[in-house]
Design a protein around this motif. Structure first.
Motif, PDB file in Angstrom:
ATOM      1  N   UNK A  55       0.821  -1.200   0.000  1.00  0.00           N
ATOM      2  CA  UNK A  55       0.000   0.000   0.000  1.00  0.00           C
ATOM      3  C   UNK A  55       0.865   1.264   0.000  1.00  0.00           C
ATOM      4  N   UNK A  56       2.005   1.219   0.671  1.00  0.00           N
ATOM      5  CA  UNK A  56       2.905   2.372   0.649  1.00  0.00           C
ATOM      6  C   UNK A  56       3.420   2.618  -0.769  1.00  0.00           C
ATOM      7  N   UNK A  57       3.806   1.559  -1.455  1.00  0.00           N
ATOM      8  CA  UNK A  57       4.316   1.694  -2.822  1.00  0.00           C
ATOM      9  C   UNK A  57       3.210   2.142  -3.775  1.00  0.00           C
ATOM     10  N   UNK A  58       2.003   1.641  -3.547  1.00  0.00           N
ATOM     11  CA  UNK A  58       0.862   1.944  -4.419  1.00  0.00           C
ATOM     12  C   UNK A  58       0.195   3.280  -4.094  1.00  0.00           C
ATOM     13  N   UNK A  60      -1.773   3.831  -1.677  1.00  0.00           N
ATOM     14  CA  UNK A  60      -3.155   3.441  -1.399  1.00  0.00           C
ATOM     15  C   UNK A  60      -3.305   3.221   0.103  1.00  0.00           C
ATOM     16  N   UNK A  61      -3.064   4.260   0.874  1.00  0.00           N
ATOM     17  CA  UNK A  61      -3.008   4.119   2.326  1.00  0.00           C
ATOM     18  C   UNK A  61      -4.385   3.893   2.935  1.00  0.00           C
ATOM     19  N   UNK A  66      -7.315  -1.674   9.259  1.00  0.00           N
ATOM     20  CA  UNK A  66      -7.822  -2.294   8.034  1.00  0.00           C
ATOM     21  C   UNK A  66      -6.837  -3.315   7.496  1.00  0.00           C
ATOM     22  N   UNK A  67      -5.550  -2.968   7.497  1.00  0.00           N
ATOM     23  CA  UNK A  67      -4.517  -3.900   7.039  1.00  0.00           C
ATOM     24  C   UNK A  67      -4.512  -5.155   7.909  1.00  0.00           C
ATOM     25  N   UNK A  68      -4.689  -4.980   9.210  1.00  0.00           N
ATOM     26  CA  UNK A  68      -4.719  -6.118  10.131  1.00  0.00           C
ATOM     27  C   UNK A  68      -5.901  -7.029   9.832  1.00  0.00           C
ATOM     28  N   UNK A 149      -0.110  10.095  11.205  1.00  0.00           N
ATOM     29  CA  UNK A 149       0.117  11.534  11.102  1.00  0.00           C
ATOM     30  C   UNK A 149       0.846  11.926   9.819  1.00  0.00           C
ATOM     31  N   UNK A 150       1.454  10.930   9.124  1.00  0.00           N
ATOM     32  CA  UNK A 150       2.090  11.217   7.832  1.00  0.00           C
ATOM     33  C   UNK A 150       1.441  10.449   6.688  1.00  0.00           C
ATOM     34  N   UNK A 151       0.578   9.489   6.991  1.00  0.00           N
ATOM     35  CA  UNK A 151      -0.194   8.817   5.958  1.00  0.00           C
ATOM     36  C   UNK A 151       0.581   7.852   5.090  1.00  0.00           C
ATOM     37  N   UNK A 152       1.624   7.255   5.636  1.00  0.00           N
ATOM     38  CA  UNK A 152       2.380   6.231   4.911  1.00  0.00           C
ATOM     39  C   UNK A 152       3.021   5.315   5.939  1.00  0.00           C
ATOM     40  N   UNK A 153       3.159   4.045   5.586  1.00  0.00           N
ATOM     41  CA  UNK A 153       3.727   3.069   6.514  1.00  0.00           C
ATOM     42  C   UNK A 153       5.253   3.070   6.471  1.00  0.00           C
TER      43      UNK A 153
END
Length: 227
Positions: A55-58, A60-61, A66-68, A149-153
């Motif tokens: 999702x970080x690469x795409x 698509x955060x 949700x990921x869990x 807070x930054x919207x990326x993993x």
């Protein structure tokens, strides 16, 4: 330069990510899970991480909850355990994961020694607050920092930058502790001093940045921070 701040990854580092499946497997009526829980726990964690990276690469955060859930759904299907009641029980247990036994005393020592301490995690703020409260370690932490807070993993550099911004310090002032080899490598490349908690005895990842210390558990972190 002396260490001023000790930062910890959460899941797999402070909190035992296998605990949810292990506890559920020991409950009455969970015979199918009892036979499969180690694989389920491994698949769940692997997919959780894979989905965060992808999702970080795409770009698509979504949040880590949700990921869990998505990782668990894959793992349940892979083990032919697609039971809605079991799914809800596992998710409930994940919200209150157990800390590893050495964690409370280790964090208390760091605070007694005058270090600032915090979590830096992919976890969403509500997940992290529940885990911290359940483990009873909130009094030993100055902050709980979430990637939301930054919207990326992780391992995006912006995530590690949350630490230097929050504590007004240089990267070299930070001892960063993670059980994830990829996280340890990325944090080291960012400029942190890094301790990799290699509980499983895994090989070193072939990535830019290497951990400065490799440990089997967390008890010695207060000693490392004063070196």
């Amino acid at each position: 330069m002396p260490i001023k701040v000790c930062i910890f990854d959460a899941y797999g580092t402070l909190f035992d990510v296998a605990a949810a499946a292990r506890i559920a497997a020991a409950e009455p009526g969970r015979g199918a899970l009892a036979a499969a829980w180690p694989k389920l726990a491994e698949d769940w964690r692997r997919k959780q991480l894979e989905y965060s990276w992808l999702r970080a690469v795409m770009a698509a955060h979504v949040d880590f909850w949700q990921v869990t859930q998505d990782g668990l759904d894959w793992a349940l299907e892979a083990s032919a355990l697609a039971d809605p009641d079991l799914r809800e029980r596992l998710l409930a247990l994940y919200r209150e994961l157990q800390a590893y036994p050495e964690v409370p005393a280790m964090l208390a020592r760091l605070k007694d020694q005058g270090f600032a301490t915090a979590i830096l995690s992919n976890g969403s703020p509500d997940m992290l607050q529940e885990a911290v409260r359940s483990a009873g370690i909130g009094d030993h932490l100055d902050d709980v920092l979430s990637v939301e807070s930054v919207g990326v993993f992780k391992p995006a550099a912006d995530v590690y930058g949350l630490v230097t911004k929050r504590f007004g310090c240089a990267a070299a002032d930070v001892l960063f502790v993670s059980s994830n080899g990829w996280d340890a490598a990325a944090a080291s490349a960012y400029g942190f001093r890094v301790a990799w908690v290699n509980r499983a005895g895994a090989p070193l990842d072939r990535l830019p940045g290497k951990p400065h210390h490799i440990l089997s558990e967390l008890s010695s972190i207060p000693d490392l921070a004063t070196q």
